[in-house]
Scaffold this motif. Structure first.
Motif, short mmCIF file in Angstrom:
data_model
loop_
_atom_site.label_atom_id
_atom_site.label_comp_id
_atom_site.label_asym_id
_atom_site.label_seq_id
_atom_site.Cartn_x
_atom_site.Cartn_y
_atom_site.Cartn_z
N LEU A 156 0.83 -1.19 0.00
CA LEU A 156 0.00 0.00 0.00
C LEU A 156 0.87 1.25 0.00
O LEU A 156 0.53 2.26 -0.62
CB LEU A 156 -0.93 -0.02 1.21
N ARG A 157 2.02 1.20 0.70
CA ARG A 157 2.96 2.33 0.65
C ARG A 157 3.57 2.46 -0.75
O ARG A 157 3.84 3.57 -1.23
CB ARG A 157 4.06 2.14 1.70
N PHE A 158 3.79 1.32 -1.39
CA PHE A 158 4.28 1.29 -2.77
C PHE A 158 3.32 2.06 -3.67
O PHE A 158 3.73 2.88 -4.49
CB PHE A 158 4.41 -0.17 -3.19
N LEU A 159 2.02 1.80 -3.49
CA LEU A 159 1.01 2.47 -4.31
C LEU A 159 0.91 3.95 -3.98
O LEU A 159 0.71 4.79 -4.87
CB LEU A 159 -0.34 1.79 -4.12
N ASP A 160 1.06 4.29 -2.70
CA ASP A 160 1.03 5.70 -2.32
C ASP A 160 2.18 6.46 -2.98
O ASP A 160 2.02 7.60 -3.42
CB ASP A 160 1.13 5.84 -0.80
N LEU A 161 3.35 5.82 -3.04
CA LEU A 161 4.50 6.46 -3.68
C LEU A 161 4.24 6.67 -5.17
O LEU A 161 4.57 7.73 -5.73
CB LEU A 161 5.75 5.61 -3.47
N GLY A 190 1.31 7.03 -6.61
CA GLY A 190 0.33 8.10 -6.73
C GLY A 190 0.94 9.47 -6.50
O GLY A 190 0.62 10.43 -7.20
N GLY A 191 1.85 9.55 -5.51
CA GLY A 191 2.52 10.82 -5.25
C GLY A 191 3.38 11.26 -6.42
O GLY A 191 3.42 12.45 -6.77
N PHE A 192 4.06 10.31 -7.04
CA PHE A 192 4.87 10.62 -8.22
C PHE A 192 3.99 11.17 -9.34
O PHE A 192 4.33 12.15 -10.00
CB PHE A 192 5.62 9.37 -8.68
N SER A 193 2.84 10.54 -9.55
CA SER A 193 1.92 10.98 -10.60
C SER A 193 1.47 12.41 -10.37
O SER A 193 1.44 13.23 -11.29
CB SER A 193 0.72 10.05 -10.66
N HIS A 194 1.14 12.74 -9.11
CA HIS A 194 0.66 14.09 -8.81
C HIS A 194 1.78 15.12 -8.94
O HIS A 194 1.57 16.20 -9.49
CB HIS A 194 0.06 14.14 -7.41
N ARG A 195 2.95 14.78 -8.42
CA ARG A 195 4.06 15.75 -8.46
C ARG A 195 4.53 16.03 -9.88
O ARG A 195 4.82 17.18 -10.23
CB ARG A 195 5.24 15.23 -7.63
N GLN A 196 4.60 14.97 -10.69
CA GLN A 196 5.10 15.14 -12.05
C GLN A 196 4.00 15.48 -13.04
O GLN A 196 4.30 15.79 -14.20
CB GLN A 196 5.79 13.84 -12.50
N ALA A 197 2.75 15.40 -12.59
CA ALA A 197 1.60 15.70 -13.46
C ALA A 197 1.62 14.81 -14.70
O ALA A 197 1.40 15.27 -15.83
CB ALA A 197 1.59 17.17 -13.85
#
Length: 245
Positions: free
Chosen positions: A72-77, A79-86
């Motif tokens: 689940l932390r793997f998935l959070d990371l 998702g965070g990459f997707s948002h930060r990099q757009a």
């Protein structure tokens, strides 16, 4: 096409490997192994190695054989990459135990990164002008039903942890189960899938753990091996009869 850099950190056990290629701005990555402690670090290095101008990241999870709550932390990371990099990021092709963990966690099993779209919005703060003596509206989710709702994530986490432990035990049991399948295939001319169903049905009918049934079948194959317990023998005969053996 350019290769993605190896994602394993120095000194990190190779429980997970992520490799792939980048073509015309699209990164196609393939994860192999287990999503356990340290998997987020491996993913972080793989993402850091991508070109700065990457336009899309697609992660194939088809070769991931095990996942615990670290996944689940793997998935959070991700998702965070997707948002930060757009940039759009997907994680697809889940199966087996990892797919079951996604189900228990209430995530989208087709692509769990889409689950954020289904999360409830935070409840607005109460109106400071409201009369504190007024009873809560039963239809209001902030009313008496709220404590029950807040208990649901804790209950789901407990079920998730139990399921992870069962998956760990299943992986540890695979060698003896595979041996028992081989014994049944040799003795009864059945296929590998049929042998698996025989073992599973015998386990259910006799109320005996699958590993115990498999161990009994394997032990009985020896020239001087003990026969399976009576209830297991009966269950095996029933299971064999249902597939015409």
């Amino acid at each position: 096409m350019t290769p993605a850099a190896p994602p394993r950190l120095a000194g990190t056990p190779a429980t997970l490997v992520i490799d792939g290629r980048v073509d015309a701005g699209r990164a196609v990555l393939v994860a192999r192994g287990q999503l356990v402690h340290g998997c987020a670090d491996i993913l972080a290095e793989a993402l850091a190695a991508l070109p700065a101008d990457v336009e899309r990241v697609d992660l194939d999870m088809g070769d991931v054989e095990f996942m615990d709550t670290a996944g689940l932390r793997f998935l959070d990371l991700l998702g965070g990459f997707s948002h930060r990099q757009a940039v759009p990021v997907t994680a697809t092709n889940w199966h087996g135990g990892p797919l079951r963990i996604l189900e228990l966690a209430g995530l989208d099993t087709t692509d769990p990164l889409r689950a954020t779209a289904h999360r409830p919005e935070p409840r607005p703060a109460p109106d400071s002008t409201a009369d504190p003596a007024d009873p809560a509206d039963p239809a209001d989710p902030a009313g008496p039903a709220a404590p029950q709702a807040s208990a649901a994530p804790a209950e789901r986490l407990h079920v998730l942890q139990e399921e992870v432990e069962q998956l760990r035990q299943a992986i540890a049991s695979r060698p003896v189960i595979d041996q028992a399948r081989g014994v049944l295939m040799a003795l009864h001319a059945c296929t590998s899938d049929e042998a698996w169903h025989i073992l599973r049905e015998a386990s259910q009918l006799s109320n005996t753990k699958l590993r115990t049934v498999a161990a009994a079948v394997t032990a009985s194959a020896g020239s001087d091996g003990p026969p399976p317990p009576a209830e297991v023998r009966t269950a095996l005969r029933t299971a064999l009869g249902r597939i015409g053996r």
